[in-house]
Motif scaffolding. Structure first.
Motif, mmCIF file in Angstrom:
data_model
loop_
_atom_site.group_PDB
_atom_site.id
_atom_site.type_symbol
_atom_site.label_atom_id
_atom_site.label_comp_id
_atom_site.label_asym_id
_atom_site.label_seq_id
_atom_site.Cartn_x
_atom_site.Cartn_y
_atom_site.Cartn_z
ATOM 1 N N GLN A 161 19.105 -26.199 14.317
ATOM 2 C CA GLN A 161 19.331 -26.836 13.023
ATOM 3 C C GLN A 161 19.009 -25.852 11.898
ATOM 4 N N THR A 162 19.025 -26.359 10.688
ATOM 5 C CA THR A 162 18.572 -25.580 9.528
ATOM 6 C C THR A 162 17.640 -26.481 8.723
ATOM 7 N N PRO A 163 16.804 -25.890 7.829
ATOM 8 C CA PRO A 163 16.844 -24.492 7.391
ATOM 9 C C PRO A 163 16.274 -23.527 8.425
ATOM 10 N N GLN A 164 16.875 -22.343 8.470
ATOM 11 C CA GLN A 164 16.306 -21.246 9.235
ATOM 12 C C GLN A 164 15.510 -20.385 8.253
ATOM 13 N N GLY A 165 14.325 -19.961 8.671
ATOM 14 C CA GLY A 165 13.442 -19.228 7.766
ATOM 15 C C GLY A 165 13.202 -17.803 8.241
ATOM 16 N N PHE A 166 13.087 -16.887 7.263
ATOM 17 C CA PHE A 166 12.948 -15.474 7.593
ATOM 18 C C PHE A 166 12.022 -14.757 6.613
ATOM 19 N N ASP A 167 11.308 -13.780 7.135
ATOM 20 C CA ASP A 167 10.688 -12.806 6.251
ATOM 21 C C ASP A 167 11.822 -12.118 5.502
ATOM 22 N N VAL A 168 11.679 -11.936 4.211
ATOM 23 C CA VAL A 168 12.784 -11.434 3.395
ATOM 24 C C VAL A 168 13.283 -10.075 3.868
ATOM 25 N N ASP A 169 12.374 -9.191 4.266
ATOM 26 C CA ASP A 169 12.788 -7.867 4.719
ATOM 27 C C ASP A 169 13.565 -7.938 6.032
ATOM 28 N N VAL A 170 13.188 -8.871 6.895
ATOM 29 C CA VAL A 170 13.896 -9.047 8.165
ATOM 30 C C VAL A 170 15.327 -9.514 7.914
ATOM 31 N N LEU A 171 15.498 -10.511 7.049
ATOM 32 C CA LEU A 171 16.847 -11.006 6.776
ATOM 33 C C LEU A 171 17.693 -9.941 6.087
ATOM 34 N N ARG A 172 17.078 -9.195 5.194
ATOM 35 C CA ARG A 172 17.809 -8.122 4.517
ATOM 36 C C ARG A 172 18.295 -7.079 5.525
ATOM 37 N N ARG A 173 17.426 -6.689 6.438
ATOM 38 C CA ARG A 173 17.794 -5.718 7.473
ATOM 39 C C ARG A 173 18.912 -6.254 8.360
ATOM 40 N N ALA A 174 18.823 -7.532 8.713
ATOM 41 C CA ALA A 174 19.836 -8.136 9.580
ATOM 42 C C ALA A 174 21.206 -8.118 8.917
ATOM 43 N N TYR A 175 21.232 -8.376 7.622
ATOM 44 C CA TYR A 175 22.520 -8.390 6.923
ATOM 45 C C TYR A 175 23.044 -6.980 6.656
ATOM 46 N N GLU A 176 22.151 -6.041 6.482
ATOM 47 C CA GLU A 176 22.605 -4.654 6.343
ATOM 48 C C GLU A 176 23.249 -4.179 7.642
ATOM 49 N N ALA A 177 22.698 -4.610 8.776
ATOM 50 C CA ALA A 177 23.238 -4.209 10.074
ATOM 51 C C ALA A 177 24.492 -4.992 10.444
ATOM 52 N N ALA A 178 24.759 -6.078 9.728
ATOM 53 C CA ALA A 178 25.877 -6.960 10.075
ATOM 54 C C ALA A 178 27.138 -6.652 9.290
ATOM 55 N N SER A 179 27.228 -5.487 8.707
ATOM 56 C CA SER A 179 28.402 -5.126 7.923
ATOM 57 C C SER A 179 29.671 -5.300 8.755
ATOM 58 N N GLY A 180 30.597 -6.092 8.220
ATOM 59 C CA GLY A 180 31.850 -6.338 8.925
ATOM 60 C C GLY A 180 31.789 -7.458 9.937
ATOM 61 N N THR A 181 30.616 -8.057 10.114
ATOM 62 C CA THR A 181 30.442 -9.136 11.089
ATOM 63 C C THR A 181 30.515 -10.492 10.394
ATOM 64 N N VAL A 182 31.166 -11.454 11.036
ATOM 65 C CA VAL A 182 31.181 -12.826 10.547
ATOM 66 C C VAL A 182 30.340 -13.664 11.502
#
Length: 224
Positions: A161-182
């Motif tokens: 379910q949501t909300p999903q919670g993240f340390d801000v730096d972790v989520l930022r890193r995950a999205y930087e690594a997800a370039s081009g991913t949906v």
């Protein structure tokens, strides 16, 4: 400090709506307004950013005008792009935010207590936290022709379910690594960078409203 992101640019085709699913009305308010109200009622969210379709910006802003600490930004071409844009906007509003929640507008009646539970787990040191429920149905894995391949043991299966919670730096890193991913699941992006994702008990009230049947159930169950 905690901020919340609500990607709300999805279409409501399965709900029979010509516009965004988040703008489908229930008990006098659009789903997105119910979702935002629940986030703010938790008492731990400093600011909420809603990513809306550019074609419905004014409509979304009007729907959320009664709430303080809420911003509406144009969403992207897909959910991943919308979360990325909302995250950037949220950190502009609250630069010292340490926890980020990502919440589905379609989970409009998620209890504030569940929002607090996820937030508290991240604050206690978990880098990523998701609310889950045990899978009660038997699950089958099938091939392309619909023939059953096997029956996974549901003991270790969980519905997320949501909300999903993240340390801000972790989520930022995950999205930087997800370039081009949906992606449809932010925790899945975090898993890809090798960060453990923890769980807390979910709540049946955090049901996702996706079909007309779901809407009818929510209308009956969550009657004011």
């Amino acid at each position: 400090m905690t901020v919340a992101l609500v990607p709300a640019a999805g279409r409501g085709e399965r709900l029979g709506s010509a516009g965004p699913k988040a703008m489908v009305f229930l008990h006098g308010l659009p789903l997105v307004a119910h979702a935002v109200r629940g986030l703010l009622a938790a008492g731990c969210v400093r600011h909420v950013v809603v990513a809306a379709p550019s074609s419905h910006q004014a409509e979304m802003i009007a729907a959320l005008s009664a709430f303080d600490r809420v911003s509406v930004v144009p969403g992207g071409a897909d959910r991943t792009a919308s979360v990325r844009l909302a995250l950037h906007a949220a950190l502009e509003h609250v630069p010292d935010a340490r926890i980020v929640l990502v919440h589905d507008a379609a989970r409009a009646f998620t209890p504030p207590a569940l929002v607090r539970s996820v937030t508290e787990a991240v604050a206690a040191g978990a880098p990523a936290v998701i609310p889950v429920l045990p899978v009660t149905d038997t699950v089958k894995r099938v091939d392309g022709a619909g023939v059953v391949l096997d029956t996974p043991d549901r003991t270790h299966l969980r519905a997320v379910q949501t909300p999903q919670g993240f340390d801000v730096d972790v989520l930022r890193r995950a999205y930087e690594a997800a370039s081009g991913t949906v992606a449809t699941d932010d925790a899945g992006l975090v898993e890809r960078i090798g960060v453990p994702v923890h769980t807390v008990p979910g709540d049946v009230a955090a049901m996702k409203i996706t079909t007309p049947f779901d809407l009818a159930v929510a209308e009956a169950v969550f009657a004011p």
